[in-house]
Design an enzyme around this catalytic site. Sequence first.
Site, PDB file in Angstrom:
ATOM      1  N   HIS A  18       4.119   6.688 -11.359  1.00  0.00           N
ATOM      2  CA  HIS A  18       3.232   5.484 -10.842  1.00  0.00           C
ATOM      3  C   HIS A  18       2.778   4.659 -10.867  1.00  0.00           C
ATOM      4  O   HIS A  18       3.358   3.758  -9.808  1.00  0.00           O
ATOM      5  CB  HIS A  18       2.174   6.653  -9.906  1.00  0.00           C
ATOM      6  CG  HIS A  18       1.937   6.524  -9.013  1.00  0.00           C
ATOM      7  ND1 HIS A  18       1.296   7.318  -7.683  1.00  0.00           N
ATOM      8  CD2 HIS A  18       0.512   5.704  -8.646  1.00  0.00           C
ATOM      9  CE1 HIS A  18       1.063   6.472  -6.536  1.00  0.00           C
ATOM     10  NE2 HIS A  18       0.178   5.875  -7.279  1.00  0.00           N
ATOM     11  N   GLU A  19       1.892   4.269 -11.079  1.00  0.00           N
ATOM     12  CA  GLU A  19       1.766   2.445 -11.549  1.00  0.00           C
ATOM     13  C   GLU A  19       2.701   1.030 -11.539  1.00  0.00           C
ATOM     14  O   GLU A  19       2.802   0.819 -11.050  1.00  0.00           O
ATOM     15  CB  GLU A  19       0.445   2.068 -12.588  1.00  0.00           C
ATOM     16  CG  GLU A  19      -0.460   3.471 -12.313  1.00  0.00           C
ATOM     17  CD  GLU A  19      -1.315   3.212 -10.388  1.00  0.00           C
ATOM     18  OE1 GLU A  19      -1.201   1.879 -10.284  1.00  0.00           O
ATOM     19  OE2 GLU A  19      -1.716   4.106 -10.753  1.00  0.00           O
ATOM     20  N   HIS A  22       4.754   0.433  -8.761  1.00  0.00           N
ATOM     21  CA  HIS A  22       4.221  -0.825  -7.963  1.00  0.00           C
ATOM     22  C   HIS A  22       4.163  -1.677  -8.869  1.00  0.00           C
ATOM     23  O   HIS A  22       4.562  -3.000  -8.302  1.00  0.00           O
ATOM     24  CB  HIS A  22       2.588  -0.352  -7.896  1.00  0.00           C
ATOM     25  CG  HIS A  22       1.836   1.311  -7.243  1.00  0.00           C
ATOM     26  ND1 HIS A  22       2.237   0.603  -5.574  1.00  0.00           N
ATOM     27  CD2 HIS A  22       1.163   1.578  -7.583  1.00  0.00           C
ATOM     28  CE1 HIS A  22       1.629   1.838  -4.932  1.00  0.00           C
ATOM     29  NE2 HIS A  22       1.123   2.679  -6.511  1.00  0.00           N
TER      30      HIS A  22
END
Length: 420
Positions: A18-19, A22
């Site tokens: 997920h990160e 980003h």
Amino acid sequence: MNTLLAFLAIFSVIVFVHEWGHLYFAKKVGIMCHEFAIGMGPKLFSFERNDTVYTIRLLPIGGYVRMAGEEPEESRVRPGHEVGLVFDRNQQVTEIIVNNKDKHPEAHVVQIEQIDLVHELFIEARDEETDEMIRYAVSDRALVVEDEVAERIAPWSKQFHSKSIPKRAMAIFAGPLMNFVLAFVILLGLALYQGVRLSPEVVVSDSPDSKTAIQAGLETGDVITAVEGAPVSSWKEMTAEIERYPGEEVTIEFERAGELKQTTATLGKREIAPGKYQGVLGVHGISEFSVLGSIEKAVNDIYRTATSIFNTLGLIFTGQFSLDYVAGPVGIYNFTGQAVTQGWITVVFFTAMLSVNIGIINLLPIPAMDGGRLVFLGLEAIRRKPIPREKEATIGFVSFALLMLLIIVVTWNDIHKLFS
């Protein structure tokens, strides 16, 4: 111990992916990222690479990417401060030493009168020796060193709010997107490994799960051709029809050794969401290797999981929602333990389902979540001017505090369920 290791592995993979979404897309559009963190709270481990500090933190309740300028930042270097300046060969400032200046004898000590490390990149300072006002050019890759920890400055061109709305939206949406990508890759891999059920040919076992099929007179090798009058030609069509009639009696047509037959079966039922059930016949399919079938199965698994989540969230608006329908870190740990007892395939499947959950939850229009940040960008596009950053930060902080409170309440409920 196996449960703990599995929990940490699942948590780390989902949060990392997920990160990383980003981080990757933020850097692709030119946004500087100060920190990439797995976990929250005190720092356990860190290293720096390409202007980003990568950290592992103590509490396994999430992670974050700290993008330059995404939130209002207080400058650590202000007019009136005495700092040490280190220059390159072109006399541009490359390091600003905030404290411990005695450890940097090469630094030229000045008292700041004016400073801009975002737009014009300069420092105006009064020289201690000559009392002369001097304007120093600052490199766009200059470091601010405080307590011997260096962080690169973020000129406006590298800050979050300097980018267009589509670029900022992509950097935010990329996190949940990568959760769905992770789930798809896992489910596709499992489907390719295990095979998929393409034909409505059934397998009837001696286990209690097959009780309904046995009572209906079905045998291994039977090919179901219709359910309650609806023709079916694939396993997917057959199961879709069966699931429509939880707990009901249905007519089943099937082929056995080239002969068409008919029977009736009172289906079992499986709860897939609070108050919502699917019909169950109690048969298994014959798995076959199929790339296209595996892709379809992976997409269908994600769709079913997402639908179940939205059905549960929908109960909020009907007043039927309960804390028992959600799980915090303790509840997820408990589910992980249950998956571990069923083998590695179940653990991997659980990882995919949890990744879908996290992707959807992050897209909810809550200010502390990615979905809330996308809402702010949408409002900016409509208004043609940004929401004041102070207001956005305040709303985000309050929402984050409420979210932490919810996690505490849910965790307490999880603990209560464990010992009740």
